[in-house]
Design a protein around this motif. Structure first.
Motif, mmCIF file in Angstrom:
data_model
loop_
_atom_site.group_PDB
_atom_site.id
_atom_site.type_symbol
_atom_site.label_atom_id
_atom_site.label_comp_id
_atom_site.label_asym_id
_atom_site.label_seq_id
_atom_site.Cartn_x
_atom_site.Cartn_y
_atom_site.Cartn_z
ATOM 1 N N THR A 146 52.455 -4.486 18.676
ATOM 2 C CA THR A 146 52.517 -3.137 18.112
ATOM 3 C C THR A 146 53.461 -2.299 18.951
ATOM 4 O OG1 THR A 146 50.614 -2.362 19.396
ATOM 5 C CG2 THR A 146 50.165 -3.187 17.173
ATOM 6 N N HIS A 154 55.882 -0.695 14.602
ATOM 7 C CA HIS A 154 55.755 -2.118 14.310
ATOM 8 C C HIS A 154 54.288 -2.520 14.424
ATOM 9 C CE1 HIS A 154 60.038 -2.162 15.724
ATOM 10 N NE2 HIS A 154 60.137 -2.901 14.635
ATOM 11 N N MET A 211 52.893 -6.379 13.930
ATOM 12 C CA MET A 211 53.311 -7.718 13.526
ATOM 13 C C MET A 211 52.387 -8.774 14.126
ATOM 14 S SD MET A 211 57.330 -7.203 14.149
ATOM 15 C CE MET A 211 58.318 -6.542 12.829
ATOM 16 N N SER A 267 54.177 -9.046 8.844
ATOM 17 C CA SER A 267 54.808 -7.823 9.340
ATOM 18 C C SER A 267 54.200 -6.668 8.550
ATOM 19 C CB SER A 267 56.328 -7.900 9.149
ATOM 20 O OG SER A 267 56.957 -6.776 9.700
ATOM 21 N N LYS A 281 53.680 -3.441 9.508
ATOM 22 C CA LYS A 281 54.442 -2.181 9.618
ATOM 23 C C LYS A 281 55.764 -2.494 10.276
ATOM 24 C CE LYS A 281 50.808 1.142 9.566
ATOM 25 N NZ LYS A 281 50.840 2.245 8.748
ATOM 26 N N SER A 282 56.811 -1.879 9.754
ATOM 27 C CA SER A 282 58.148 -2.045 10.298
ATOM 28 C C SER A 282 58.966 -0.811 9.914
ATOM 29 C CB SER A 282 58.791 -3.319 9.756
ATOM 30 O OG SER A 282 58.795 -3.306 8.340
ATOM 31 N N TYR A 297 61.948 -0.626 8.558
ATOM 32 C CA TYR A 297 62.818 -0.755 7.387
ATOM 33 C C TYR A 297 62.178 -1.633 6.319
ATOM 34 C CZ TYR A 297 65.973 0.772 11.032
ATOM 35 O OH TYR A 297 66.539 1.449 12.081
ATOM 36 N N CYS A 310 62.634 -5.549 6.706
ATOM 37 C CA CYS A 310 62.047 -6.289 7.839
ATOM 38 C C CYS A 310 61.060 -7.385 7.430
ATOM 39 C CB CYS A 310 61.406 -5.327 8.818
ATOM 40 S SG CYS A 310 62.576 -4.251 9.680
ATOM 41 N N PRO A 311 60.093 -7.116 6.556
ATOM 42 C CA PRO A 311 59.129 -8.171 6.215
ATOM 43 C C PRO A 311 59.763 -9.413 5.581
ATOM 44 C CG PRO A 311 58.255 -6.033 5.592
ATOM 45 C CD PRO A 311 59.709 -5.825 5.979
ATOM 46 N N THR A 326 60.267 -12.649 7.735
ATOM 47 C CA THR A 326 59.164 -13.524 8.135
ATOM 48 C C THR A 326 59.309 -14.934 7.569
ATOM 49 O OG1 THR A 326 57.746 -12.796 6.313
ATOM 50 C CG2 THR A 326 57.546 -11.604 8.415
ATOM 51 N N CYS A 378 63.675 -12.164 12.841
ATOM 52 C CA CYS A 378 63.277 -10.855 13.353
ATOM 53 C C CYS A 378 63.165 -10.957 14.863
ATOM 54 C CB CYS A 378 61.921 -10.465 12.749
ATOM 55 S SG CYS A 378 61.132 -9.068 13.578
ATOM 56 N N HIS A 388 61.712 -9.069 17.010
ATOM 57 C CA HIS A 388 60.376 -8.766 17.538
ATOM 58 C C HIS A 388 59.445 -9.969 17.411
ATOM 59 C CE1 HIS A 388 62.214 -4.907 16.531
ATOM 60 N NE2 HIS A 388 61.614 -4.492 17.626
#
Length: 179
Positions: free
Chosen positions: A36, A57, A59, A78, A80-81, A83, A86-87, A90, A119, A121
């Motif tokens: 997070t 974030h 994730m 994912s 929360k991100s 943009y 982003c998801p 994955t 990603c 992160h």
């Protein structure tokens, strides 16, 4: 005392990573990581506004491995991100199924999910996942005698404690060549 006293300062960004290793009933192991990120100030971009304390974030990543450290399954989320795109990154992590966590692991990760392929992160979580994987499984292998008979490839000289000339290696593997 863990660190020396710091100069007076204020928190701007906080990243929390939690990694937990599990022994499963089916003789496999799971390692789950949760990342997070939050800020103390408002963060905004054209797609999202994040208020202070709200997660930028959120994730998750779970690897399931066998006793040879081969990835049998992987689950990624994912929640929360910053943009909307982003998801979608994955799905790239499915490429890791079938790979073995061993020397050269980080290079394999970079090839499979590094840069624009994945990603950053979630890819960063795979480093601590690998470490926790070993911390989860090695004591069990040690209890079964496998650890003492055959050192795990890449374990020797992986850190100061496991240096070939050190006390730990000499105690566990007295017949290992000194090189």
């Amino acid at each position: 005392m863990p660190l020396t006293a710091a100069v007076e300062r204020g928190v701007l960004h906080r990243r929390t990573i939690e990694v937990v290793g599990y022994c499963r009933q089916d003789q496999l192991w799971d390692v789950e990581a949760h990342l997070t990120d939050s800020k103390t100030n408002t963060y905004a971009n054209p797609w999202r506004e994040v208020l202070p304390g709200e997660l930028v974030h959120d994730m998750w990543l779970r690897l399931t491995v066998d006793a040879s450290f081969t990835i049998r399954a992987l689950d990624v989320a994912s929640d929360k991100s910053p943009y909307p795109a982003c998801p979608q990154a994955t799905s790239a992590f499915a490429r890791l199924v079938g790979l073995t966590i061993e020397p050269g692991w980080k290079k394999k990760l970079k090839e499979q999910v590094g840069g624009a392929a994945g990603c950053i992160h979630l890819a960063e979580l795979l480093g601590p996942i690998g470490s926790v994987m070993f911390q989860t499984i090695l004591p069990l292998l040690y209890d079964k005698g496998a650890f003492e008979k055959h050192p795990r490839p890449g374990l020797i000289d992986s850190c100061y404690a496991y240096r070939r000339s050190g006390e730990v290696v000499k105690r566990f593997w007295p017949n290992l060549p000194a090189e």
